[in-house]
Write an enzyme that holds these catalytic residues in place. Sequence first.
Site, PDB file in Angstrom:
ATOM      1  N   SER A 145      -3.532   4.506  -1.389  1.00  8.91           N
ATOM      2  CA  SER A 145      -2.498   3.824  -2.185  1.00  8.91           C
ATOM      3  C   SER A 145      -2.477   2.363  -1.759  1.00  8.91           C
ATOM      4  O   SER A 145      -2.899   2.030  -0.636  1.00  8.91           O
ATOM      5  CB  SER A 145      -1.136   4.451  -1.884  1.00  8.91           C
ATOM      6  OG  SER A 145      -0.088   3.573  -2.242  1.00  8.91           O
ATOM      7  N   TYR A 158       5.395   8.116   3.553  1.00  7.45           N
ATOM      8  CA  TYR A 158       4.300   7.906   2.597  1.00  7.45           C
ATOM      9  C   TYR A 158       3.403   6.743   3.055  1.00  7.45           C
ATOM     10  O   TYR A 158       2.169   6.869   3.101  1.00  7.45           O
ATOM     11  CB  TYR A 158       4.894   7.619   1.216  1.00  7.45           C
ATOM     12  CG  TYR A 158       3.878   7.493   0.111  1.00  7.45           C
ATOM     13  CD1 TYR A 158       3.340   8.620  -0.490  1.00  7.45           C
ATOM     14  CD2 TYR A 158       3.460   6.242  -0.335  1.00  7.45           C
ATOM     15  CE1 TYR A 158       2.412   8.501  -1.517  1.00  7.45           C
ATOM     16  CE2 TYR A 158       2.540   6.115  -1.358  1.00  7.45           C
ATOM     17  CZ  TYR A 158       2.021   7.254  -1.953  1.00  7.45           C
ATOM     18  OH  TYR A 158       1.095   7.134  -2.967  1.00  7.45           O
TER      19      TYR A 158
HETATM   20  C1  BGC Z   1       3.089   5.318  -5.497  1.00 12.90           C
HETATM   21  C2  BGC Z   1       3.892   4.886  -6.701  1.00 12.90           C
HETATM   22  C3  BGC Z   1       4.222   3.405  -6.620  1.00 12.90           C
HETATM   23  C4  BGC Z   1       2.972   2.603  -6.366  1.00 12.90           C
HETATM   24  C5  BGC Z   1       3.258   1.118  -6.204  1.00 12.90           C
HETATM   25  C6  BGC Z   1       1.886   4.410  -5.334  1.00 12.90           C
HETATM   26  O1  BGC Z   1       1.172   4.787  -4.216  1.00 12.90           O
HETATM   27  O2  BGC Z   1       2.649   6.652  -5.664  1.00 12.90           O
HETATM   28  O3  BGC Z   1       5.073   5.660  -6.762  1.00 12.90           O
HETATM   29  O4  BGC Z   1       4.803   2.988  -7.846  1.00 12.90           O
HETATM   30  O5  BGC Z   1       2.335   3.069  -5.212  1.00 12.90           O
HETATM   31  O6  BGC Z   1       4.341   0.876  -5.363  1.00 12.90           O
END
Ligand code: BGC
Length: 261
Positions: A145, A158
């Site tokens: 991410s 996360y």
């Molecule tokens: C998340 C999203 C978020 C995006 C940008 C991703 O990794 O799953 O929920 O909108 O990052 O912040």
Amino acid sequence: MYPDLEGKTVLITGAGTGIGQAMARRFGQEKANVVINYFSDQENPDDTIVDIQKNGGQAVKIKGDVSKEEDVQAMIDKAVDTFGSLDVMINNAGIENEVPSTEMTLDNWNKVMSTNLTGMFLGCRDALKYMTDHGIEGSIINMSSVHQQIPWPHFVHYAASKGGAKLLTETLALEYAPKKIRVNSIAPGAIDTPINAEKFDDPALKKGVIELIPIGYIGKPEEVAACAVWLASKEASYVTGLTLYVDGGMTKYPGFQAGKG
Ligand code: BGC
């Protein structure tokens, strides 16, 4: 299109919805054999399977939890028993929820870490074991991410899991390069998927997110899938240890657009 993907076996975790589902469909268009792992009964991989078959690929589904060793092994076995090999492993399953850090329970922390990071490790470990045992010069793609780089208040579990994904990917890339197994990651930004549905259904929240994206729109799952097939193909044969950001520029300091800073 990437002709070398035809007949290759690809296992995608968390492919019941969202980016995983889009990748399953795209590998189907490349005529690959796709093993769709999904987690909940609410997900319906059958439509995806039909789409893949229509496009000349083959597909099977397997329910399972990536944080459980026996489930991950069962997914690999399913790929090998059904299609005779495992050439591409995509560790995509991931979860998130918003909670201020001082209110985060240990259970909440553990849940996110065990799906996002431990699940990724297990998928890598077992796929690498199969590939090395069988001399397969395969490819592993970990779905990270933008939050492997961008801190994210209220999502410390996360962000920490994705920060971990970065060095997990880079370490395994280094470790298995001599075996010609490539290990890369894709780091999506804000993509239009069910994980974000609540946020993007609210016009004010959606506008706030778009302001963080220089290219000016929420990405589509297909735009991420397009990068995954390239990374898995021979066209990317010299690429390993990469994090490919698919984020419309979100990691490039959008606050510094012309006239600012
Ligand atoms: C998340 C999203 C978020 C995006 C940008 C991703 O990794 O799953 O929920 O909108 O990052 O912040």
